[in-house]
Scaffold this motif. Structure first.
Motif, PDB file in Angstrom:
ATOM      1  N   ILE A 184       0.834  -1.207   0.000  1.00 23.63           N
ATOM      2  CA  ILE A 184       0.000   0.000   0.000  1.00 23.63           C
ATOM      3  C   ILE A 184       0.869   1.257   0.000  1.00 23.63           C
ATOM      4  CG2 ILE A 184      -1.694   1.317   1.341  1.00 23.63           C
ATOM      5  CD1 ILE A 184      -2.768  -1.180  -0.031  1.00 23.63           C
ATOM      6  N   PHE A 191      -5.947   8.396   0.079  1.00 23.47           N
ATOM      7  CA  PHE A 191      -5.506   7.117  -0.484  1.00 23.47           C
ATOM      8  C   PHE A 191      -5.669   5.999   0.546  1.00 23.47           C
ATOM      9  CE2 PHE A 191      -2.175   4.040  -1.551  1.00 23.47           C
ATOM     10  CZ  PHE A 191      -2.485   3.802  -2.884  1.00 23.47           C
ATOM     11  N   GLN A 207       6.316   8.363  -4.599  1.00 24.79           N
ATOM     12  CA  GLN A 207       5.887   9.472  -5.450  1.00 24.79           C
ATOM     13  C   GLN A 207       5.726  10.767  -4.668  1.00 24.79           C
ATOM     14  OE1 GLN A 207       2.698   9.021  -8.070  1.00 24.79           O
ATOM     15  NE2 GLN A 207       3.685   7.392  -9.205  1.00 24.79           N
ATOM     16  N   ILE A 215     -11.405  12.675  -4.861  1.00 28.85           N
ATOM     17  CA  ILE A 215     -10.005  12.321  -5.137  1.00 28.85           C
ATOM     18  C   ILE A 215      -9.830  12.131  -6.636  1.00 28.85           C
ATOM     19  CG2 ILE A 215      -8.116  10.722  -4.723  1.00 28.85           C
ATOM     20  CD1 ILE A 215      -9.661   9.608  -2.387  1.00 28.85           C
ATOM     21  N   THR A 264       4.355   2.871  -3.397  1.00 26.63           N
ATOM     22  CA  THR A 264       4.247   3.842  -4.486  1.00 26.63           C
ATOM     23  C   THR A 264       3.878   5.248  -4.004  1.00 26.63           C
ATOM     24  OG1 THR A 264       3.470   1.956  -5.735  1.00 26.63           O
ATOM     25  CG2 THR A 264       3.434   4.063  -6.844  1.00 26.63           C
ATOM     26  N   PRO A 265       2.858   5.404  -3.127  1.00 27.75           N
ATOM     27  CA  PRO A 265       2.541   6.775  -2.689  1.00 27.75           C
ATOM     28  C   PRO A 265       3.710   7.473  -2.002  1.00 27.75           C
ATOM     29  CG  PRO A 265       0.878   5.257  -1.915  1.00 27.75           C
ATOM     30  CD  PRO A 265       1.917   4.430  -2.580  1.00 27.75           C
ATOM     31  N   MET A 305      -7.754   3.813  -6.197  1.00 22.44           N
ATOM     32  CA  MET A 305      -6.401   3.818  -5.633  1.00 22.44           C
ATOM     33  C   MET A 305      -5.359   3.763  -6.744  1.00 22.44           C
ATOM     34  SD  MET A 305      -6.834   1.379  -2.323  1.00 22.44           S
ATOM     35  CE  MET A 305      -5.162   1.502  -1.732  1.00 22.44           C
ATOM     36  N   ILE A 363      -5.131   7.163  -8.419  1.00 21.52           N
ATOM     37  CA  ILE A 363      -4.372   8.179  -7.670  1.00 21.52           C
ATOM     38  C   ILE A 363      -2.878   8.030  -7.923  1.00 21.52           C
ATOM     39  CG2 ILE A 363      -3.754   9.056  -5.388  1.00 21.52           C
ATOM     40  CD1 ILE A 363      -6.353   8.024  -4.360  1.00 21.52           C
ATOM     41  N   LEU A 364      -2.417   6.762  -8.002  1.00 18.78           N
ATOM     42  CA  LEU A 364      -0.987   6.541  -8.162  1.00 18.78           C
ATOM     43  C   LEU A 364      -0.479   7.111  -9.482  1.00 18.78           C
ATOM     44  CD1 LEU A 364      -0.640   2.966  -6.732  1.00 18.78           C
ATOM     45  CD2 LEU A 364      -0.089   5.138  -5.680  1.00 18.78           C
TER      46      LEU A 364
END
Lengths: 317, 296
Positions: free
Chosen positions: A105, A122, A112, B236, A108-109, B278, B281-282
């Motif tokens: 989870i 998210f 980035q 979002i 990547t966030p 999700m 968003i990435l």
């Protein structure tokens, strides 16, 4: 006497830790009726610390802590109830599942560098998925009935299914895990985290890989949440979807903010005290306790914008 | 088994499409209020769901007194806008641009509203009978008249607010305040007033959504939370603070919800929607129409 005075120095706040420890040790003797709620309060305290190391120390505003708490709880329940495995096997499984999920989870966030609010939303989406997941996979997680009848085993002749014994077991787990985290945050590595939260750009110029540090803390936070969840589930005997709900996420964030995000002891004490408060208000006036709680939170915005502990206890001293 | 594929007739297609449209419109009313407040002051308003629930209950109560749904809907909306005004002036204005305090304060308000509702009305759900009973012919298919009205209201609101944001002086001031509050103030914009007006408008939209949805589904204390998670997702993916984005994404989500169950069970549809969001968003962290730090 001289040594005591030397320990205290000019700082009477140092009394808090020994008094709190003593209080927790004698609690089952002083008020035996509160043992089971105290067990839960301790675990919520650990849960609050785990959220705080991500939120307060690293600046990751997560809206999915209950998902990791639940992952820990369901992992243990699955091992014990469905596979008939050992209670102790449940913990490594919970830790591994939580760590892998957190990596998937968070990778990547965090890489980035999406902003605080996007990260929050998210993780909110992830929390909703996790909650829906335990509802739909009835054959795997028991759906709305949950996975019930977990009974802790006997170790060294001590029957952990006894409430008092389980309380001391919980106290031991919480002390070891929280103590470990405390040492980590007091170490040089803790300073790296503090500095990263305060000025991430400068830390990158200094050659620190801040993304990696954040990811490590994120996984660590998830793992500690899952440990708290696993011990919690065994104390109440059932893993049900409510331990993954957004309501629990809301509560734990409130404990952290009330106790003071970025302080170590604050969230723990806030969680411990508010769990007791909720419980006693709940038995006095069942319909009204959430109402009172809501009013308290709003009052906090006026009274302590920095949190209670943040106001009276500056940890940088 | 979770999979079951069905074939549908053109008539059923029209019905599903209109269902998706009316659900999407209500979702849009919720999401647009959220996104307006977020886009302007960076506040994730967790009390929004409470306002929606309050809108539904208030409409129901006034309906019992007056007997007219239209009067109740409008009076409820105005009353809750007044509640929003009072809250903004006393509490909310303290927590702008402070994510953590904002969470604590608005979550607390939401909790108080929800608990007051269940204290007064209990935890059971109430249903009120839809005004504009009967159906209307749409492309040869009979469809509930009230739902057509919901679609109409949603579309009208979208146009009105869109025009307000792009065609009026107030809209200009909102844009200016969102982008550079200090510069806007130097140029004579009363930013405090702009903040207050935006918050009250957002609250009124939530209340309108609550009142409109009451005859379609039933009202229960937890109704706000059900819409809130989906509305968060919409803002979002649509781009935080983007009004256009929340409209288009609401429409898409409405259609997916309406047709999705032909292939999957309802909860799986929801999981699928959230997983897609999700992943989205990435790859596009600022949403369909959102730009970094810019309010559209």
């Amino acid at each position: 006497m001289e040594r005591v005075r030397g320990y205290l120095g000019h700082d009477p706040r140092r009394l808090v830790l020994p008094i709190a420890t003593f209080g927790l040790l004698v609690l089952p003797i002083v008020s035996p009726n509160d043992v089971s709620i105290a067990t839960q309060a301790l675990l919520f305290g650990l849960f609050a610390i785990s959220v705080d190391i991500a939120l307060g120390y690293t600046g990751l505003l997560t809206l999915a802590p209950a998902a990791f708490f639940g992952i820990g709880g369901y992992s243990l329940a699955k091992i014990v109830v469905d596979y008939g495995g050992s209670f102790w096997l449940g913990f490594p499984v919970a830790i591994v599942v939580a760590a892998v999920t957190a990596l998937l989870i968070g990778y990547t966030p965090i890489k980035q560098r999406i902003s605080m609010v996007y990260f929050a939303l998210f993780t909110l989406a992830f929390g909703v998925i996790a909650y829906d997941f335990v509802y739909v996979t009835t054959s795997f997680t028991g759906g709305s009935n949950g996975l019930a009848f977990i009974s802790p085993p006997t170790v060294f002749g001590v029957d952990l299914s006894d409430l008092v014994a389980y309380y001391y077991f919980t106290l031991l787990v919480v002390a070891v895990v929280a103590g470990g985290l405390y040492l980590l945050l007091r170490s040089d590595y803790g300073d790296v985290l503090h500095a990263t939260r305060q000025n991430e750009l400068r830390m990158r110029y200094l050659g620190y890989n801040t993304d990696r540090e954040k990811l490590i803390v994120w996984i660590l936070s998830a793992v500690v949440s899952s440990i708290a969840g696993a011990v919690y589930v065994a104390s109440i005997g059932i893993a049900s979807p409510s331990i993954m709900s957004f309501a629990l996420t809301g509560e734990v964030l409130i404990w952290v903010v009330v106790g003071g995000a970025g302080t170590f002891a604050g969230p723990f004490f806030a969680a411990f005290a508010l769990t007791f408060l909720e419980n006693s208000l709940g038995s006095l006036w069942a319909e009204g306790y959430l109402l009172v709680l809501g009013i308290l939170f709003v009052a906090f915005v006026f009274l302590f914008p920095e949190g209670i502990v943040g106001r009276f206890w500056d940890e940088s001293k | 088994m979770m999979y079951y594929v069905q074939f549908i007739s053109p008539d059923q297609f029209i019905t599903y499409f209109l269902n998706g449209l009316s659900e999407g419109m209500i979702l849009f009313l919720v999401a647009s209020g959220l996104t307006l407040i977020f886009g302007l002051v960076g506040l994730i308003n967790f009390a929004h769901g409470g306002m929606l629930a309050l809108g539904g209950y208030m409409t129901m109560v006034i309906l019992q007194r007056t007997g007219s749904f239209w009067v109740s809907l409008i009076v409820a909306m105005l009353l809750i806008a007044a509640v929003g005004l009072a809250l903004e002036r006393t509490i909310i204005h303290r927590v702008y641009e402070k994510p953590l305090l904002g969470f604590l304060g608005t979550f607390g308000i939401g909790l108080v509203i929800e608990e007051l509702i269940s204290y007064r009305f209990g935890d059971q759900s109430y249903s009120i009978s839809a005004p504009l009973s009967g159906g209307v012919e749409v492309f040869g298919v009979s469809y509930p008249r009230y739902r057509i009205f919901v679609i109409f209201i949603g579309a009208t609101t979208a146009l009105l607010i869109g025009a307000l944001l792009t065609r009026t002086r107030l809209g200009l001031e909102v844009h200016a305040t969102a982008n550079k509050p200090s510069t806007a103030e130097i140029l004579g914009v009363d930013s405090t007033k702009v903040y207050t007006l935006t918050f009250v408008l957002g609250t009124a939209l939530a209340a309108l959504a609550g009142g409109l949805t009451a005859p379609v589904t039933s009202v229960s204390p937890g109704i706000g939370m059900e819409y809130m998670t989906m509305a968060f997702l919409v803002i979002i993916v649509g781009g935080m603070g983007s009004f256009k984005g929340s409209f288009f994404v609401s429409m898409i989500v409405g259609q997916i919800n309406a047709f999705g169950w032909l292939f999957l069970e309802q909860t799986y549809v929801q999981i699928l929607i959230f997983i897609s969001a999700m992943i989205f968003i990435l790859f596009k962290p600022h949403g369909f129409f959102g730009k970094p730090e810019v309010f559209e």
